[in-house]
Design a protein around this motif. Structure first.
Motif, PDB file in Angstrom:
ATOM      1  N   LEU A 102       0.811  -1.182  -0.252  1.00  0.00           N
ATOM      2  CA  LEU A 102       0.020  -0.084   0.198  1.00  0.00           C
ATOM      3  C   LEU A 102       0.839   1.104  -0.098  1.00  0.00           C
ATOM      4  CD1 LEU A 102      -2.784  -1.090   2.443  1.00  0.00           C
ATOM      5  CD2 LEU A 102      -2.860  -1.101   0.026  1.00  0.00           C
ATOM      6  N   SER A 103       1.838   1.318   0.944  1.00  0.00           N
ATOM      7  CA  SER A 103       2.616   2.503   1.015  1.00  0.00           C
ATOM      8  C   SER A 103       3.387   2.819  -0.201  1.00  0.00           C
ATOM      9  CB  SER A 103       3.517   2.449   2.014  1.00  0.00           C
ATOM     10  OG  SER A 103       4.687   1.383   1.991  1.00  0.00           O
ATOM     11  N   MET A 104       4.025   1.760  -0.894  1.00  0.00           N
ATOM     12  CA  MET A 104       4.694   1.914  -2.180  1.00  0.00           C
ATOM     13  C   MET A 104       3.886   2.182  -3.384  1.00  0.00           C
ATOM     14  SD  MET A 104       7.349  -1.539  -1.659  1.00  0.00           S
ATOM     15  CE  MET A 104       7.963  -1.459  -3.269  1.00  0.00           C
ATOM     16  N   MET A 105       2.720   1.893  -3.348  1.00  0.00           N
ATOM     17  CA  MET A 105       1.625   2.174  -4.167  1.00  0.00           C
ATOM     18  C   MET A 105       1.374   3.778  -4.143  1.00  0.00           C
ATOM     19  SD  MET A 105      -0.629  -1.005  -5.079  1.00  0.00           S
ATOM     20  CE  MET A 105      -1.713  -0.385  -6.122  1.00  0.00           C
ATOM     21  N   SER A 106       1.385   4.012  -3.082  1.00  0.00           N
ATOM     22  CA  SER A 106       1.028   5.471  -2.694  1.00  0.00           C
ATOM     23  C   SER A 106       2.347   6.536  -2.808  1.00  0.00           C
ATOM     24  CB  SER A 106       0.593   5.773  -1.324  1.00  0.00           C
ATOM     25  OG  SER A 106      -0.557   4.940  -1.025  1.00  0.00           O
ATOM     26  N   GLY A 107       3.510   5.968  -3.428  1.00  0.00           N
ATOM     27  CA  GLY A 107       4.711   6.965  -3.436  1.00  0.00           C
ATOM     28  C   GLY A 107       5.722   7.018  -2.108  1.00  0.00           C
ATOM     29  N   TRP A 108       5.455   6.279  -1.182  1.00  0.00           N
ATOM     30  CA  TRP A 108       6.298   6.361   0.219  1.00  0.00           C
ATOM     31  C   TRP A 108       7.552   5.419  -0.062  1.00  0.00           C
ATOM     32  CZ3 TRP A 108       4.857   8.751   4.945  1.00  0.00           C
ATOM     33  CH2 TRP A 108       3.597   9.428   4.728  1.00  0.00           C
ATOM     34  N   ASN A 109       8.591   5.725   0.479  1.00  0.00           N
ATOM     35  CA  ASN A 109       9.761   4.925   0.931  1.00  0.00           C
ATOM     36  C   ASN A 109       9.502   4.115   2.095  1.00  0.00           C
ATOM     37  OD1 ASN A 109      11.026   5.760  -1.350  1.00  0.00           O
ATOM     38  ND2 ASN A 109      12.548   6.944  -0.096  1.00  0.00           N
TER      39      ASN A 109
END
Length: 327
Positions: A102-109
């Protein structure tokens, strides 16, 4: 992440989301297990493929520029408890996969400290020292505009977070590691998916949600017995339960995963289903996330999940780590 726990020497490790091998592990794990066969993940994978399919391969995942505000997540997952009264947990083995995707798909490291990674890495074993070092690296040199997320999935009790050997990270230690280093203008979100997690950081404002578009605040005395004057940034903390929180059984008919046996924690599953609704264009408002989480738990009175904050200045906060990148 800098450190080798056996020798004390300094080594440098890429964050999980910047390591192409780590991303490939995640892809393989998610592809070849039942998690991708239920009704929710089919929606997620369609979006994932649109974002990171050829020619935008996963190795070319967008990373933040060095001078841009930070968007960093740390996921801490404990499942194996030995020689303690605490039973082994199944959910955390999947929780870190949900949060990472989820976080990677939201552009987070994103970085991960877990005892169920596909490749053993002693520096990522969730010991107290490792967790502290990863948190310190996460929060280092934070400044206005930076955003951080810390997720914990494991056992908890009245003494704090329970580690694999039965030792604890106390609420006071969590506050000194997470809250006190936060500088003005930066924001920290914490998700504690464990028992006794109602207000681990001792924050003074309780968030009240009625299922609508807006939230209200209720002043409460912090568990730490201190006022919030020392908090320079903004902290929002979500705990899955003040009492036992349990695990979600993904073999339940409501979560169809044919022929598979899988579990996850209620916070991870709430984030997962909530992200799917955000894929349809819905703004990921905190007020909307709350009923999604509360609906998963059959808590007794006094054991309900709780959201607390360091201030009441946020009028209609959005969960940025659950906001999909535009395709």
């Amino acid at each position: 992440m800098p450190r080798d726990t056996r020798s004390g020497s300094i080594i440098y490790r890429l964050p999980f989301s910047e390591d192409s091998r780590a991303r490939q592990w995640l892809m393989n794990l998610l592809t070849y297990q039942g998690l991708i066969h239920n009704c929710y993940t089919s929606v997620l994978w369609k979006k994932w493929n649109a974002l990171f399919g050829e020619p935008r391969a996963i190795q070319n995942m967008p990373l933040q520029k060095a001078d841009a505000p930070k968007k960093r997540m740390l996921v801490i997952s404990l499942s194996a408890y030995t020689n303690t009264p605490f039973q082994t947990l199944h959910g955390p083995k999947n929780d870190w996969k949900f949060w990472t995707m989820l976080s990677m798909m939201s552009g987070w490291n994103v970085d991960i400290v877990a005892d169920s990674l596909p490749t053993v890495d002693s520096a990522r074993t969730p010991t107290k020292d490792n967790i502290r070092h990863f948190i310190q690296a996460l929060m280092k040199d934070n400044k206005a505009g930076d955003q951080f997320v810390v997720v914990y999935s494991g056992h908890g009790d009245a003494q704090g977070l329970v580690l694999a050997d039965g030792s604890h990270i106390s609420p006071q230690e969590l506050r000194s590691w997470l809250v006190q280093p936060l500088n003005s203008g930066s924001t920290l979100w914490t998700f504690f998916d464990c028992c006794e997690s109602s207000n681990l950081l001792g924050l003074p404002q309780k968030v009240l949600c009625d299922g609508g578009q807006f939230i209200k605040y209720q002043t409460m005395r912090s568990n730490s017995g201190r006022e919030d004057a020392g908090v320079r940034g903004t902290v929002i903390s979500i705990g899955s339960a003040a009492g036992p929180s349990g695990e979600m059984d993904l073999t339940d008919p409501a979560v169809p995963t044919p022929g598979q046996s899988a579990h996850c924690g209620p916070l991870a599953f709430a984030a997962y289903t909530f992200f799917c609704s955000a894929l349809k264009g819905s703004e990921p408002l905190l007020a909307k996330f709350w009923p999604c989480l509360a609906g998963l738990l059959a808590a007794n009175p006094g054991q309900e999940p709780q959201i607390t904050t360091s201030s009441s200045i946020l009028q209609n906060p959005v969960l940025p780590m659950l906001r999909p990148l535009p395709a």
